[in-house]
Structure formats: structure tokens, C-alpha cells
Design a protein around this motif. Structure first.
Motif, mmCIF file in Angstrom:
data_model
loop_
_atom_site.group_PDB
_atom_site.id
_atom_site.type_symbol
_atom_site.label_atom_id
_atom_site.label_comp_id
_atom_site.label_asym_id
_atom_site.label_seq_id
_atom_site.Cartn_x
_atom_site.Cartn_y
_atom_site.Cartn_z
ATOM 1 N N ALA A 17 -9.855 -12.337 -15.418
ATOM 2 C CA ALA A 17 -10.830 -11.281 -15.718
ATOM 3 C C ALA A 17 -11.496 -10.745 -14.453
ATOM 4 N N GLY A 18 -11.268 -11.417 -13.311
ATOM 5 C CA GLY A 18 -11.835 -10.947 -12.052
ATOM 6 C C GLY A 18 -13.149 -11.588 -11.665
ATOM 7 N N ILE A 19 -13.523 -12.667 -12.354
ATOM 8 C CA ILE A 19 -14.771 -13.368 -12.028
ATOM 9 C C ILE A 19 -14.469 -14.340 -10.891
ATOM 10 N N GLU A 20 -14.828 -13.934 -9.678
ATOM 11 C CA GLU A 20 -14.527 -14.747 -8.504
ATOM 12 C C GLU A 20 -15.536 -15.879 -8.343
ATOM 13 N N GLY A 21 -15.110 -16.971 -7.717
ATOM 14 C CA GLY A 21 -15.987 -18.096 -7.459
ATOM 15 C C GLY A 21 -16.419 -18.813 -8.714
ATOM 16 N N ASN A 22 -15.558 -18.850 -9.727
ATOM 17 C CA ASN A 22 -15.947 -19.445 -11.004
ATOM 18 C C ASN A 22 -15.832 -20.965 -11.020
ATOM 19 N N SER A 23 -15.329 -21.571 -9.943
ATOM 20 C CA SER A 23 -15.142 -23.020 -9.932
ATOM 21 C C SER A 23 -16.464 -23.786 -9.997
ATOM 22 N N LYS A 24 -17.553 -23.126 -9.645
ATOM 23 C CA LYS A 24 -18.859 -23.801 -9.670
ATOM 24 C C LYS A 24 -19.656 -23.477 -10.928
ATOM 25 N N MET A 25 -19.057 -22.693 -11.823
ATOM 26 C CA MET A 25 -19.749 -22.317 -13.047
ATOM 27 C C MET A 25 -19.513 -23.360 -14.131
ATOM 28 N N THR A 26 -20.495 -23.547 -14.993
ATOM 29 C CA THR A 26 -20.355 -24.475 -16.113
ATOM 30 C C THR A 26 -19.534 -23.821 -17.222
ATOM 31 N N GLU A 27 -19.106 -24.632 -18.162
ATOM 32 C CA GLU A 27 -18.344 -24.113 -19.302
ATOM 33 C C GLU A 27 -19.163 -23.069 -20.055
ATOM 34 N N ARG A 28 -20.429 -23.361 -20.261
ATOM 35 C CA ARG A 28 -21.311 -22.435 -20.978
ATOM 36 C C ARG A 28 -21.428 -21.100 -20.239
ATOM 37 N N ASP A 29 -21.607 -21.177 -18.909
ATOM 38 C CA ASP A 29 -21.724 -19.962 -18.105
ATOM 39 C C ASP A 29 -20.428 -19.159 -18.109
ATOM 40 N N LEU A 30 -19.297 -19.862 -18.052
ATOM 41 C CA LEU A 30 -18.004 -19.178 -18.086
ATOM 42 C C LEU A 30 -17.837 -18.411 -19.387
ATOM 43 N N ARG A 31 -18.188 -19.059 -20.488
ATOM 44 C CA ARG A 31 -18.057 -18.402 -21.796
ATOM 45 C C ARG A 31 -18.952 -17.158 -21.876
ATOM 46 N N LYS A 32 -20.186 -17.299 -21.386
ATOM 47 C CA LYS A 32 -21.116 -16.160 -21.413
ATOM 48 C C LYS A 32 -20.594 -15.011 -20.560
ATOM 49 N N ALA A 33 -20.125 -15.314 -19.362
ATOM 50 C CA ALA A 33 -19.635 -14.278 -18.457
ATOM 51 C C ALA A 33 -18.392 -13.594 -19.031
ATOM 52 N N LEU A 34 -17.472 -14.372 -19.587
ATOM 53 C CA LEU A 34 -16.278 -13.787 -20.188
ATOM 54 C C LEU A 34 -16.645 -12.878 -21.358
ATOM 55 N N ASN A 35 -17.621 -13.284 -22.123
ATOM 56 C CA ASN A 35 -18.077 -12.477 -23.250
ATOM 57 C C ASN A 35 -18.631 -11.142 -22.754
ATOM 58 N N LYS A 36 -19.401 -11.174 -21.678
ATOM 59 C CA LYS A 36 -19.974 -9.950 -21.118
ATOM 60 C C LYS A 36 -18.875 -9.032 -20.580
#
Length: 52
Positions: A17-36
Motif C-alpha cells: 500500500a506504500g506505507i514505508e517504515g511499517n516494521s516499527k508499527m504495531t498490529e493495531r496501528d497497521l490495521r488503522k493505517a491500512l483502513n485509512k
């Protein structure tokens, strides 16, 4: 699917999806960002909003 596999899958989706630097994001944050991103927000803007 184990929790680790789910997290790995979410990270791959975020990368596609193009979200760079996602390795430091939590599962919850990843889900929220993907939803956005799915709703039309830019990947970097979604990441910034989730990290606040």
C-alpha cells in the motif's frame, strides 16, 4: 494463522500500500493505517495520523 503470521501479512499489505517504515508499527496501528489508505488517504499521511 498464528499471530506472527498475521503480523507478517499485515506488514506485507502495508508495504504494498506504500506505507514505508511499517516494521516499527504495531498490529493495531497497521490495521488503522491500512483502513485509512483504503478510504483514500495517502500512505504517509495515514501513518502519521496513526502514530499520533
Amino acid at each position: 494463522m498464528s499471530g506472527r503470521e498475521q503480523l507478517h501479512d499485515l506488514r506485507q499489505q502495508a508495504h504494498k500500500a506504500g506505507i514505508e517504515g511499517n516494521s516499527k508499527m504495531t498490529e493495531r496501528d497497521l490495521r488503522k493505517a491500512l483502513n485509512k489508505v483504503d478510504k483514500g488517504m495517502s500512505p504517509q499521511q495515514a501513518k502519521q495520523q496513526v502514530k499520533r
